[in-house]
Design a protein around this motif. Structure first.
Motif, PDB file in Angstrom:
ATOM      1  N   HIS A 130       0.861  -1.139  -0.091  1.00  0.00           N
ATOM      2  CA  HIS A 130      -0.099  -0.012   0.070  1.00  0.00           C
ATOM      3  C   HIS A 130       0.955   1.220  -0.033  1.00  0.00           C
ATOM      4  N   LEU A 131       2.025   1.221   0.724  1.00  0.00           N
ATOM      5  CA  LEU A 131       2.824   2.425   0.808  1.00  0.00           C
ATOM      6  C   LEU A 131       3.640   2.628  -0.495  1.00  0.00           C
ATOM      7  N   LEU A 132       3.984   1.594  -0.975  1.00  0.00           N
ATOM      8  CA  LEU A 132       4.821   1.517  -2.160  1.00  0.00           C
ATOM      9  C   LEU A 132       4.142   1.712  -3.528  1.00  0.00           C
ATOM     10  N   PHE A 133       2.647   1.365  -3.566  1.00  0.00           N
ATOM     11  CA  PHE A 133       2.024   1.202  -4.836  1.00  0.00           C
ATOM     12  C   PHE A 133       0.424   1.553  -4.379  1.00  0.00           C
ATOM     13  N   PRO A 134       0.193   2.836  -4.154  1.00  0.00           N
ATOM     14  CA  PRO A 134      -0.881   3.554  -4.163  1.00  0.00           C
ATOM     15  C   PRO A 134      -1.901   3.103  -5.428  1.00  0.00           C
ATOM     16  N   LEU A 135      -3.202   2.840  -5.135  1.00  0.00           N
ATOM     17  CA  LEU A 135      -3.779   2.492  -6.325  1.00  0.00           C
ATOM     18  C   LEU A 135      -5.516   2.854  -5.868  1.00  0.00           C
ATOM     19  N   ALA A 136      -5.933   3.608  -6.945  1.00  0.00           N
ATOM     20  CA  ALA A 136      -7.219   3.880  -6.875  1.00  0.00           C
ATOM     21  C   ALA A 136      -8.153   2.753  -7.457  1.00  0.00           C
ATOM     22  N   PRO A 137      -9.377   2.393  -6.777  1.00  0.00           N
ATOM     23  CA  PRO A 137     -10.080   1.355  -6.931  1.00  0.00           C
ATOM     24  C   PRO A 137     -10.781   1.508  -8.112  1.00  0.00           C
ATOM     25  N   PRO A 138     -11.424   0.551  -9.049  1.00  0.00           N
ATOM     26  CA  PRO A 138     -11.921   0.675 -10.283  1.00  0.00           C
ATOM     27  C   PRO A 138     -13.312   1.478 -10.109  1.00  0.00           C
ATOM     28  N   ILE A 147     -19.869   1.583 -11.499  1.00  0.00           N
ATOM     29  CA  ILE A 147     -20.688   2.466 -10.660  1.00  0.00           C
ATOM     30  C   ILE A 147     -20.334   2.062  -9.173  1.00  0.00           C
ATOM     31  N   ASP A 148     -20.108   3.302  -8.308  1.00  0.00           N
ATOM     32  CA  ASP A 148     -19.800   3.168  -6.973  1.00  0.00           C
ATOM     33  C   ASP A 148     -20.955   2.673  -6.147  1.00  0.00           C
ATOM     34  N   THR A 149     -21.285   1.433  -6.222  1.00  0.00           N
ATOM     35  CA  THR A 149     -22.530   0.888  -5.484  1.00  0.00           C
ATOM     36  C   THR A 149     -22.812   1.360  -4.140  1.00  0.00           C
ATOM     37  N   GLN A 170      -8.533   5.225   0.811  1.00  0.00           N
ATOM     38  CA  GLN A 170      -9.453   4.566  -0.344  1.00  0.00           C
ATOM     39  C   GLN A 170      -8.248   4.398  -1.534  1.00  0.00           C
ATOM     40  N   PHE A 171      -7.184   4.629  -1.464  1.00  0.00           N
ATOM     41  CA  PHE A 171      -6.141   4.335  -2.518  1.00  0.00           C
ATOM     42  C   PHE A 171      -5.210   3.167  -1.991  1.00  0.00           C
ATOM     43  N   ALA A 172      -5.605   2.255  -1.177  1.00  0.00           N
ATOM     44  CA  ALA A 172      -4.930   1.121  -0.886  1.00  0.00           C
ATOM     45  C   ALA A 172      -5.696   0.016  -1.500  1.00  0.00           C
ATOM     46  N   ALA A 173      -6.020  -0.238  -2.728  1.00  0.00           N
ATOM     47  CA  ALA A 173      -6.820  -1.038  -3.028  1.00  0.00           C
ATOM     48  C   ALA A 173      -5.873  -2.590  -3.364  1.00  0.00           C
ATOM     49  N   MET A 174      -4.702  -2.461  -3.751  1.00  0.00           N
ATOM     50  CA  MET A 174      -3.872  -3.564  -3.925  1.00  0.00           C
ATOM     51  C   MET A 174      -2.817  -3.912  -2.689  1.00  0.00           C
ATOM     52  N   VAL A 213     -15.152  -7.525  -6.485  1.00  0.00           N
ATOM     53  CA  VAL A 213     -14.894  -7.012  -7.893  1.00  0.00           C
ATOM     54  C   VAL A 213     -16.365  -6.475  -8.188  1.00  0.00           C
ATOM     55  N   GLY A 214     -17.560  -7.152  -7.853  1.00  0.00           N
ATOM     56  CA  GLY A 214     -18.908  -6.734  -8.375  1.00  0.00           C
ATOM     57  C   GLY A 214     -19.384  -5.188  -7.757  1.00  0.00           C
ATOM     58  N   THR A 215     -18.695  -4.885  -6.823  1.00  0.00           N
ATOM     59  CA  THR A 215     -18.971  -3.579  -6.402  1.00  0.00           C
ATOM     60  C   THR A 215     -17.922  -2.412  -6.542  1.00  0.00           C
ATOM     61  N   ALA A 216     -17.115  -2.992  -7.399  1.00  0.00           N
ATOM     62  CA  ALA A 216     -15.943  -2.150  -7.977  1.00  0.00           C
ATOM     63  C   ALA A 216     -14.991  -1.584  -6.872  1.00  0.00           C
ATOM     64  N   ASN A 217     -14.774  -2.159  -6.014  1.00  0.00           N
ATOM     65  CA  ASN A 217     -13.929  -1.833  -4.827  1.00  0.00           C
ATOM     66  C   ASN A 217     -12.516  -2.495  -5.129  1.00  0.00           C
ATOM     67  N   HIS A 218     -12.514  -3.321  -5.957  1.00  0.00           N
ATOM     68  CA  HIS A 218     -11.156  -4.030  -6.268  1.00  0.00           C
ATOM     69  C   HIS A 218     -10.995  -4.579  -7.721  1.00  0.00           C
ATOM     70  N   TYR A 219      -9.984  -4.442  -8.086  1.00  0.00           N
ATOM     71  CA  TYR A 219      -9.474  -5.133  -9.629  1.00  0.00           C
ATOM     72  C   TYR A 219      -9.456  -6.606  -9.388  1.00  0.00           C
ATOM     73  N   TRP A 220      -9.471  -7.434 -10.296  1.00  0.00           N
ATOM     74  CA  TRP A 220      -9.061  -8.737 -10.343  1.00  0.00           C
ATOM     75  C   TRP A 220      -7.645  -9.044  -9.766  1.00  0.00           C
ATOM     76  N   LEU A 221      -6.702  -8.049 -10.517  1.00  0.00           N
ATOM     77  CA  LEU A 221      -5.343  -8.216  -9.837  1.00  0.00           C
ATOM     78  C   LEU A 221      -5.168  -8.024  -8.423  1.00  0.00           C
ATOM     79  N   ASP A 222      -5.969  -7.406  -7.679  1.00  0.00           N
ATOM     80  CA  ASP A 222      -5.791  -7.090  -6.448  1.00  0.00           C
ATOM     81  C   ASP A 222      -6.024  -8.509  -5.545  1.00  0.00           C
ATOM     82  N   ALA A 223      -7.006  -9.436  -6.067  1.00  0.00           N
ATOM     83  CA  ALA A 223      -7.246 -10.493  -5.438  1.00  0.00           C
ATOM     84  C   ALA A 223      -6.082 -11.502  -5.707  1.00  0.00           C
TER      85      ALA A 223
END
Length: 300
Positions: A130-138, A147-149, A170-174, A213-223
């Protein structure tokens, strides 16, 4: 001749292996607090987080991974379903993991120590990423068109403005700790129990993956990254043999040993290893081999 049933029993927890409750509570609470502080410290890298999000999105398309939008489309067909998915995301993650640790602490102390170490290693590795790779969720990425469900249908655990969200980063998706912890809960319960139904615990990480994934909080690669980090932690921190034995994993299968009455002047055979023969002396001084049944003790 009668038969006595001999089988490995569901042993009581070894209280000697159970660490002090107060110490464990303070340790787990301290680790969780350190993680939350670390996530907050990683917040605010907005430009970098969105740049990384674009790169992750492009990489997934290059790898021909299924689009997150296809999974979200399944949820959007039913408002109660999307509401249930948001509730699962918000309400199951922490309580399920906490109950998992509490049950192991009380019933399987050795499994508890192992699981706590694995979860701590996984969470520490996730915090570093999270510290090295901040990531916005999908849900925040315009190119994803998702959609942000949580904001639209509720409930949500995040603030409406990510940059000023004081409750979460919210920028700690991965990686997705929702997925990583859920997989560990399933693995830990499968290892700690003997029921034929224990494999159903795999439904928890499967549902969690569908939800995040369905709620658009994470990418497949996060999992995928979370599962890879957990695999490394499990390889480095192996389940102790004593813990496997405590649940009967190393026990001999159930057998039935015959109960015979000893004739006058005969000697009962001593317990031997599986499949070996020991001489049983008869009243006339001759010796006949007596085979010990598999996995049983001495014949009475």
């Amino acid at each position: 001749m009668t038969y006595t049933r001999t089988e490995p029993t569901d042993q009581e927890p070894d209280i000697r292996a159970r660490p002090p409750l107060v110490r464990e509570f303070l340790l787990v609470a301290g680790l969780f607090l350190a993680y939350k502080i670390g996530r907050r410290a990683a917040n605010g890298h907005v430009e970098e987080a969105f740049r990384n999000a674009g790169n992750v999105w492009d990489l997934e398309r290059a790898l021909h991974l299924p689009g997150e939008g296809a999974l979200q489309g399944l949820l959007l067909h039913s408002q109660p379903l999307i509401h249930a998915a948001n509730t699962y995301y918000a309400a199951v993650h922490f309580p399920a993991t906490a109950l998992f640790l509490v049950w192991l602490y009380w019933r399987r102390p050795l499994h508890y120590l192992w699981s706590r170490r694995v979860l701590a290693a996984l969470t520490g590795a996730a915090l570093a990423l999270h510290l090295l790779f901040p990531l916005a969720p999908p849900r925040m990425l315009p190119a994803a068109g998702l959609i942000d469900t949580g904001q639209v249908y509720g409930p949500t655990v995040y603030g409406a403005t990510p940059a000023t969200d004081t409750m979460a980063n919210q920028f700690a998706a991965m990686p997705s700790l929702h997925v990583g912890w859920a997989v560990m809960v399933a693995v830990g319960l499968i290892a700690a129990t003997r029921s034929r139904w224990r494999w159903l615990w795999l439904l928890h990480p499967a549902i969690t993956l569908f939800v995040v994934v369905g709620t658009a909080n994470h990418y497949w690669l996060d999992a995928i990254v979370a599962a890879a980090l957990l695999a490394v932690a499990l390889a480095a921190l192996r389940l102790p043999r004593a813990a496997r034995s405590a649940t009967g994993a190393d026990a001999v299968p159930e057998t039935y040993a015959p109960e015979t009455a000893a004739a006058p002047g005969t000697e009962t055979p001593a317990r031997t290893s599986v499949g070996t023969e020991t001489p049983a002396r008869t009243s006339v001084g001759t010796e006949t081999p007596a085979r010990t049944p598999v996995g049983t003790g001495a014949v009475r």
